[in-house]
Design a protein around this motif. Structure first.
Motif, mmCIF file in Angstrom:
data_model
loop_
_atom_site.group_PDB
_atom_site.id
_atom_site.type_symbol
_atom_site.label_atom_id
_atom_site.label_comp_id
_atom_site.label_asym_id
_atom_site.label_seq_id
_atom_site.Cartn_x
_atom_site.Cartn_y
_atom_site.Cartn_z
ATOM 1 N N MET A 1 11.826 -26.241 33.530
ATOM 2 C CA MET A 1 10.769 -27.043 34.088
ATOM 3 C C MET A 1 11.093 -28.523 33.892
ATOM 4 O O MET A 1 11.594 -28.938 32.861
ATOM 5 N N ILE A 2 10.786 -29.316 34.904
ATOM 6 C CA ILE A 2 11.020 -30.753 34.874
ATOM 7 C C ILE A 2 9.805 -31.407 34.206
ATOM 8 O O ILE A 2 8.670 -31.153 34.602
ATOM 9 N N THR A 3 10.051 -32.249 33.205
ATOM 10 C CA THR A 3 8.917 -32.822 32.487
ATOM 11 C C THR A 3 8.741 -34.322 32.666
ATOM 12 O O THR A 3 7.648 -34.831 32.468
ATOM 13 N N THR A 4 9.798 -35.066 33.048
ATOM 14 C CA THR A 4 9.651 -36.508 33.237
ATOM 15 C C THR A 4 10.224 -36.926 34.590
ATOM 16 O O THR A 4 11.096 -36.241 35.144
ATOM 17 N N PRO A 5 9.743 -38.054 35.119
ATOM 18 C CA PRO A 5 10.318 -38.559 36.373
ATOM 19 C C PRO A 5 11.822 -38.817 36.274
ATOM 20 O O PRO A 5 12.559 -38.559 37.224
ATOM 21 N N SER A 6 12.275 -39.297 35.108
ATOM 22 C CA SER A 6 13.716 -39.543 34.945
ATOM 23 C C SER A 6 14.517 -38.241 34.988
ATOM 24 O O SER A 6 15.607 -38.196 35.557
ATOM 25 N N GLN A 7 13.968 -37.180 34.394
ATOM 26 C CA GLN A 7 14.635 -35.875 34.474
ATOM 27 C C GLN A 7 14.709 -35.397 35.917
ATOM 28 O O GLN A 7 15.726 -34.842 36.342
ATOM 29 N N HIS A 8 13.637 -35.609 36.657
ATOM 30 C CA HIS A 8 13.604 -35.194 38.063
ATOM 31 C C HIS A 8 14.639 -35.985 38.863
ATOM 32 O O HIS A 8 15.384 -35.420 39.672
ATOM 33 N N ALA A 9 14.702 -37.298 38.639
ATOM 34 C CA ALA A 9 15.692 -38.127 39.326
ATOM 35 C C ALA A 9 17.111 -37.685 38.959
ATOM 36 O O ALA A 9 17.987 -37.616 39.831
ATOM 37 N N ALA A 10 17.326 -37.375 37.681
ATOM 38 C CA ALA A 10 18.647 -36.895 37.249
ATOM 39 C C ALA A 10 19.010 -35.594 37.951
ATOM 40 O O ALA A 10 20.151 -35.402 38.379
ATOM 41 N N LEU A 11 18.043 -34.717 38.079
ATOM 42 C CA LEU A 11 18.273 -33.438 38.752
ATOM 43 C C LEU A 11 18.656 -33.647 40.214
ATOM 44 O O LEU A 11 19.603 -33.031 40.714
ATOM 45 N N ILE A 12 17.955 -34.532 40.907
ATOM 46 C CA ILE A 12 18.258 -34.800 42.319
ATOM 47 C C ILE A 12 19.636 -35.444 42.450
ATOM 48 O O ILE A 12 20.440 -35.039 43.304
ATOM 49 N N ALA A 13 19.938 -36.434 41.611
ATOM 50 C CA ALA A 13 21.250 -37.096 41.669
ATOM 51 C C ALA A 13 22.372 -36.107 41.371
ATOM 52 O O ALA A 13 23.415 -36.114 42.024
ATOM 53 N N SER A 14 22.152 -35.236 40.405
ATOM 54 C CA SER A 14 23.154 -34.229 40.049
ATOM 55 C C SER A 14 23.369 -33.235 41.188
ATOM 56 O O SER A 14 24.507 -32.879 41.509
#
Length: 164
Positions: A1-14
């Motif tokens: 589960m994604i918990t922070t906006p930065s984690q979500h951005a990292a996931l999309i960039a990855s």
């Protein structure tokens, strides 16, 4: 589960880096694409290293995304459209990515195709931003890149047609 906006951005960039990495294997501009992947990987690291409660993207992440866009723009043979990283910062900014400008196609067929692709892109990028399931991000990132590329091809076709 994604918990922070930065984690979500990292996931999309990855996910975007993975799509480009996969496409680069047989591409004539492999070196450029691999360099873009390296830059996207640097953005991922910057997002992962961000403070959990950060309300904006780190300068390192933003610069890496800008560098990726510049590298793509300077290497049109790489086949990456302008704005291919648009969805990456959206979880942090809270704004949906801008769609490419409508081309106002001269032919009804191109105009219809442009409108249909723009609607699909808006939906796919909304899914990408709404997903809380990390396993869905690669598919949505791939679809986003494909749709943005198709829209760029239509814009190029219209530009060539208007010069003729």
């Amino acid at each position: 589960m994604i918990t922070t906006p930065s984690q979500h951005a990292a996931l999309i960039a990855s996910a975007l880096a993975d799509v480009i990495r996969s496409d680069a294997k047989q591409h004539p501009d492999r070196g450029v694409l691999e360099h873009i992947v390296d830059v996207l990987d640097a953005a991922v690291i910057a997002f992962v290293d961000a403070e959990p409660d950060a309300v904006s993207a780190s300068a390192d992440a933003v610069l890496a995304l800008q560098d990726a866009e510049v590298l793509a723009a300077r290497s049109p043979g790489a086949g990456l459209p302008l704005g291919f990283t648009a969805a990456v910062l959206a979880p942090i900014t809270g704004r949906t990515p801008e769609l490419p400008a409508s081309v106002g196609a001269a032919s009804p067929q191109l105009a219809e195709q442009d409108a249909r692709l723009r609607a699909r892109l808006a939906l796919v990028e909304e899914w990408l931003l709404d997903t809380q399931h990390p396993d869905m991000a690669p598919a949505y990132a791939s679809m986003s890149l494909t749709l943005r590329t198709k829209l760029a091809h239509i814009a190029a076709a219209v530009a060539v047609g208007s010069r003729a």
